[in-house]
Write an enzyme that holds these catalytic residues in place. Structure first.
Site, PDB file in Angstrom:
ATOM      1  N   TYR A  53      22.854  86.070  46.388  1.00 39.37           N
ATOM      2  CA  TYR A  53      22.405  86.688  47.592  1.00 39.37           C
ATOM      3  C   TYR A  53      22.393  88.483  47.609  1.00 39.37           C
ATOM      4  O   TYR A  53      23.698  88.758  47.199  1.00 39.37           O
ATOM      5  CB  TYR A  53      22.705  86.074  48.648  1.00 39.37           C
ATOM      6  CG  TYR A  53      22.366  84.790  49.151  1.00 39.37           C
ATOM      7  CD1 TYR A  53      21.401  84.336  48.473  1.00 39.37           C
ATOM      8  CD2 TYR A  53      22.820  84.278  50.064  1.00 39.37           C
ATOM      9  CE1 TYR A  53      21.205  83.080  48.669  1.00 39.37           C
ATOM     10  CE2 TYR A  53      22.409  82.982  50.469  1.00 39.37           C
ATOM     11  CZ  TYR A  53      21.522  82.365  49.761  1.00 39.37           C
ATOM     12  OH  TYR A  53      20.974  80.859  49.964  1.00 39.37           O
ATOM     13  N   SER A 211      15.194  76.758  55.260  1.00 44.96           N
ATOM     14  CA  SER A 211      13.888  77.026  55.805  1.00 44.96           C
ATOM     15  C   SER A 211      13.213  76.316  56.901  1.00 44.96           C
ATOM     16  O   SER A 211      12.413  75.642  56.774  1.00 44.96           O
ATOM     17  CB  SER A 211      12.874  77.063  54.759  1.00 44.96           C
ATOM     18  OG  SER A 211      11.886  77.855  55.027  1.00 44.96           O
ATOM     19  N   LEU A 213      12.215  76.930  59.768  1.00 45.82           N
ATOM     20  CA  LEU A 213      10.987  77.313  60.344  1.00 45.82           C
ATOM     21  C   LEU A 213       9.607  77.473  59.314  1.00 45.82           C
ATOM     22  O   LEU A 213       8.804  78.055  59.746  1.00 45.82           O
ATOM     23  CB  LEU A 213      11.091  78.548  61.090  1.00 45.82           C
ATOM     24  CG  LEU A 213      12.258  78.591  62.148  1.00 45.82           C
ATOM     25  CD1 LEU A 213      12.297  79.962  62.853  1.00 45.82           C
ATOM     26  CD2 LEU A 213      12.116  77.320  63.105  1.00 45.82           C
ATOM     27  N   LEU A 218       6.592  77.754  61.670  1.00 45.02           N
ATOM     28  CA  LEU A 218       7.045  76.947  63.156  1.00 45.02           C
ATOM     29  C   LEU A 218       7.606  77.988  64.141  1.00 45.02           C
ATOM     30  O   LEU A 218       8.170  77.155  64.978  1.00 45.02           O
ATOM     31  CB  LEU A 218       7.825  75.906  62.581  1.00 45.02           C
ATOM     32  CG  LEU A 218       7.217  75.029  61.643  1.00 45.02           C
ATOM     33  CD1 LEU A 218       8.246  73.817  61.194  1.00 45.02           C
ATOM     34  CD2 LEU A 218       6.031  74.332  62.143  1.00 45.02           C
ATOM     35  N   GLY A 219       7.616  79.190  63.850  1.00 45.67           N
ATOM     36  CA  GLY A 219       8.281  80.082  64.847  1.00 45.67           C
ATOM     37  C   GLY A 219       7.435  80.874  65.777  1.00 45.67           C
ATOM     38  O   GLY A 219       7.669  81.851  66.298  1.00 45.67           O
ATOM     39  N   GLY A 220       6.273  80.331  66.314  1.00 43.88           N
ATOM     40  CA  GLY A 220       5.223  81.063  67.133  1.00 43.88           C
ATOM     41  C   GLY A 220       4.296  81.876  66.393  1.00 43.88           C
ATOM     42  O   GLY A 220       4.067  83.004  66.830  1.00 43.88           O
TER      43      GLY A 220
END
Length: 330
Positions: A53, A211, A213, A218-220
């Site tokens: 990362y 993941s 969302l 799926l977060g709006g």
């Protein structure tokens, strides 16, 4: 915050996992430290990272950020269940990636230095290594365990039969084996329900969805598009799913409104309702993102809402309401 056991282990972890992949590339070190402090204030004790990362080969940027946070003291390390990963390429030379005994030794020591700690709570294989025998992998890991450098081991992106291979090899060595598996799992991608999740349940391996969302899908996403906000789902895999199922996402966001909840929290809460799930990984870029996710733990979905979500996002396979192999056979 609610807590649960990590798989069949005795380790207690929060039901939300703080993902740190944004620390460095998206979030400054100062803000990353503030997010980690805020997570502790709200009872999140389970932090996940990886040696790759930061995406600067060999640098371990995100691990270094976490290490400097630990070095500030105040019980930060002691309060944290620390999970990191190995497998990815950390240099140009051979043996600087994957799961050979040599790389296991080198990668663990390098992560410990960057993280400024003398032990890792959960050391995870970021991917299956098809070229290294399980006897070698477990031998390498058992040495780390005997040295006190690692307490528990986990996997990520394994198939169900990989979990079985790993556990049976560990069993032959009288070794605890895996206690967790990180998999892509969310309402829009439920493939792990066919084989991975049943295998994890059978072997007492806690499933940690990444993941949750689905890249923001799926977060709006539709609401945010209407508001003119920049959203991650405008590109990549999530954009393809959105293009193919806009009506379904519209219905999903309407259901969230009817429930009086943010769509992102509905997605997280749904995962928390699935048997065998330890907790989803949330990857906040800001404290506000973290605050938004915290309420998901308290969101209880009634049977009617769960049934409606199954209608909108059915389980995989032509007979998806059934377990494998009936899900795809007779």
């Amino acid at each position: 915050m609610e807590y649960t056991q990590l798989g069949r282990s005795g380790l207690s972890v929060s039901r939300l996992v703080l993902g740190t992949m944004n620390f460095g590339p998206e979030t400054s070190e100062e803000d990353s430290h503030a997010i980690m402090d805020h997570a502790h204030e709200h009872g999140i004790n389970f932090f996940d990272t990886a040696n790759v990362y930061g995406w600067q080969q060999g640098e371990g940027v995100t691990e270094q950020i976490i290490g400097r946070w630990f070095a500030r003291g105040g019980g930060r390390r002691e309060k944290t269940v620390l999970a990191t990963k190995l497998y990815g390429k950390m240099g140009e030379w051979p043996n600087e990636n994957r799961l050979s005994a040599l790389n296991i030794r080198r990668a663990a020591d390098a992560s410990l230095r960057r993280l400024q700690t003398d032990y890792i709570d959960l050391y995870q294989m970021h991917h299956v290594d098809r070229n290294t025998p399980w006897d070698e992998i477990w031998e390498g890991f058992s040495v780390l365990r005997l040295q006190g450098k690692v307490l528990y081991f986990g996997s990520s992106n394994f198939a169900g039969w990989h979990l079985a291979q790993a556990q049976e090899a560990a069993r032959s060595r009288h070794f605890l084996g895996l206690v967790s598996e990180q998999s892509l799992y969310n309402l829009a991608s439920r493939w792990v329900e066919l084989e991975v999740l049943p295998a994890a349940r059978h072997y007492g391996i806690g499933l940690i969805p990444w993941s949750p969302l689905y890249g923001g899908l799926l977060g709006g996403v539709l609401r945010k598009q209407r508001e003119g906000a920049t959203v991650r789902s405008n590109s990549g895999r999530a954009a393809q799913v959105l293009e193919a199922g806009r009506d379904r996402i519209e219905a999903y966001e309407k259901l969230a409104v009817d429930l009086g909840a943010d769509p992102a929290n509905v997605a997280l809460a749904w995962l928390l309702h699935q048997e065998g799930v330890t907790g989803p990984i949330i990857g906040p870029r800001t404290i506000e993102h973290l605050d938004g996710a915290l309420t998901a733990v308290d969101l209880k979905l009634e049977s009617e809402a769960l049934a409606r979500l199954d209608e909108l996002f059915p389980p995989p396979g032509p007979n998806g309401a059934k377990p494998a192999p009936e899900a795809y056979a007779w």
